[in-house]
Design an enzyme around this catalytic site. Structure first.
Site, mmCIF file in Angstrom:
data_model
loop_
_atom_site.group_PDB
_atom_site.id
_atom_site.type_symbol
_atom_site.label_atom_id
_atom_site.label_comp_id
_atom_site.label_asym_id
_atom_site.label_seq_id
_atom_site.Cartn_x
_atom_site.Cartn_y
_atom_site.Cartn_z
ATOM 1 N N THR A 28 0.631 -1.323 -0.063
ATOM 2 C CA THR A 28 0.073 -0.010 0.015
ATOM 3 C C THR A 28 0.907 1.193 0.084
ATOM 4 O OG1 THR A 28 -1.712 -1.239 0.937
ATOM 5 C CG2 THR A 28 -1.828 1.379 1.387
ATOM 6 N N THR A 32 1.941 -3.962 4.727
ATOM 7 C CA THR A 32 1.988 -4.180 6.159
ATOM 8 C C THR A 32 1.523 -5.827 6.696
ATOM 9 O OG1 THR A 32 -0.227 -3.090 6.226
ATOM 10 C CG2 THR A 32 1.444 -1.833 6.766
ATOM 11 N N ASP A 33 0.811 -6.391 5.657
ATOM 12 C CA ASP A 33 0.264 -7.718 6.128
ATOM 13 C C ASP A 33 1.264 -8.658 6.435
ATOM 14 O OD1 ASP A 33 -2.275 -6.668 5.725
ATOM 15 O OD2 ASP A 33 -2.711 -7.853 3.853
ATOM 16 N N LYS A 51 1.344 -7.223 13.496
ATOM 17 C CA LYS A 51 0.305 -6.543 13.076
ATOM 18 C C LYS A 51 -0.937 -6.988 13.786
ATOM 19 C CE LYS A 51 -2.332 -4.775 8.887
ATOM 20 N NZ LYS A 51 -2.488 -4.749 7.397
#
Length: 406
Positions: free
Chosen positions: A78, A152-153, A230
């Protein structure tokens, strides 16, 4: 790509054709909205094919006039994406300044942007981690600090992999992501990147993750890669330091909150990973035959057990046979917070007798990466000895009550 003009119920609509299939037609109208119609109710007045602009891609770009040199290695996600408002599609950022854009950063630092790959983080594999680590190693010749932009995942997996692979670090490696793309008014990209670049300019000799401290702007925190996870799907402060305080915080300057490894004189990269490692999430109803299929051919398996580290008793023989063959079964907890302790209940003691190793307070994903690293670089003979050692701060000497650092 086509510009179209249609009539729908006596009204004309102009825009860009996004999709025409399954009896439906979707158009990005001139007013910016995506509109979907029943194809049988639409008359197409005109179609004009327009040539898409090809975006210039350069492997390395340099910006800024500052003395301190920082390299940004872009991998996708992203943070490196924008929405094409003509089509509604998500595309890579073409101008790297959208990632850090600000004259202040460009006056403080000399920034190199290196395009390593453009991958959604869920598509990254251990081979990509190794490729990235080697690119980072190359880039350390040019810069005093490294920033890696990443989706980020799975950022905690990749950052942990680099943390283990770099036995010694002569500069910081800071991973950074965002929850909203750089073109959105609510984007966290620039603040996260500003924090990451400033963290990369310190004397840190570790791998960290830079993300928002809270849901509002103003403060970026640095998490130790091997203690982070996360913990929310969409919040800006999605990442947490598990059972410990974060390493540092950036507002207008960097302030450290806990001890950290200082940068050394040179880098040492151990870039071998054994990919025959997997994670199994125990759940009620999990049957032995399914577990056998999942662990067949593996050299190690990380079990995410319940509570203090438990699974159903009828699964224990499966792992006993697995470890008898010279493989390794490692117990972590689904609870995430707290530590595994297999000495409390009889099930835990049976697991120990079956050869299952406790990961203690290690984060499950970190235990998975550490197992790959340990097997890849030290082999089976040294596995237990090395795995049980605190290599990069992944094992805590004491757990800090959660209310202290939330």
């Amino acid at each position: 790509m086509q510009n179209v003009e249609i009539i729908y119920k006596n009204a004309k609509v102009r825009g860009i054709l996004i999709n025409e299939a399954n009896g439906l037609i979707t158009i990005k109208a001139d007013n910016g909205y995506n509109l979907t119609f029943d194809r049988s109710e639409v008359e197409i007045l005109s179609r004009v094919t327009i040539e898409e602009k090809k975006e210039k891609k350069t492997e390395v770009e340099s910006f800024g006039t500052g003395e301190k040199s920082i390299s940004i290695l872009a991998t996708g996600g992203t943070i490196a994406s924008r929405v094409d408002y003509e089509t509604g599609a998500v595309k890579p950022v073409s101008d790297p300044r959208l990632l850090f854009g600000g004259t202040e950063l460009e006056s403080k630092f000399n920034i190199r942007v290196v395009n390593v790959m453009n991958q959604l983080s869920e598509n990254m594999k251990p081979a990509d981690w190794i490729h990235l680590a080697r690119k980072v190693m190359d880039e350390t010749k040019h810069s005093s600090g490294i920033v890696v932009s990443h989706g980020t995942d799975t950022m905690s997996y990749t950052s942990s992999a680099l943390a283990f692979m770099f036995e010694r670090l002569a500069q910081p490696i800071i991973f950074v992501g965002s929850q909203r793309s750089s073109d959105r008014p609510s984007s966290d990209t620039k603040e996260n990147m500003e924090g990451a670049i400033n963290f990369a300019a310190t004397d840190l000799g570790e791998v960290g993750i830079a993300m928002h401290k809270g849901i509002s702007d103003g403060s970026i925190v640095l998490h130790r890669a091997v203690r982070s996870r996360k913990m929310h799907t969409s919040r800006r402060d999605a990442f947490e330091s598990i059972d410990t305080v974060h390493l540092a915080e950036y507002t207008s300057s960097v302030r450290f909150f806990s001890d950290y490894r200082k940068a050394e004189e040179e880098n040492l990269l151990l870039d071998h990973l054994d990919e025959k490692v997997s994670i199994i999430y125990f759940h009620p109803g999990l049957v032995a035959s399914d577990v056998e299929n999942m662990i067949e051919g593996k050299h190690a398996v990380v079990i995410m057990g319940t509570g203090l580290g438990h699974i159903a008793k009828d699964l224990i023989p499966v792992f006993k046979n697995f470890t008898k063959d010279g493989n390794f079964a490692i117990m972590t907890s689904q609870c995430i917070y707290g530590s595994v302790d297999m000495n409390v209940y009889s099930t835990g003691r049976e697991l120990i007798a079956a050869g299952v190793i406790s990961a203690g307070d290690m984060v499950p994903e970190v235990a998975y990466v550490k197992a790959m690293f340990t097997l890849g670089n030290y082999g089976r003979e040294e596995f237990i000895n090395v795995f049980n050692r605190n290599l990069r701060g992944e094992i805590l000497n004491r757990l800090i009550p959660r209310e202290v650092y939330i």
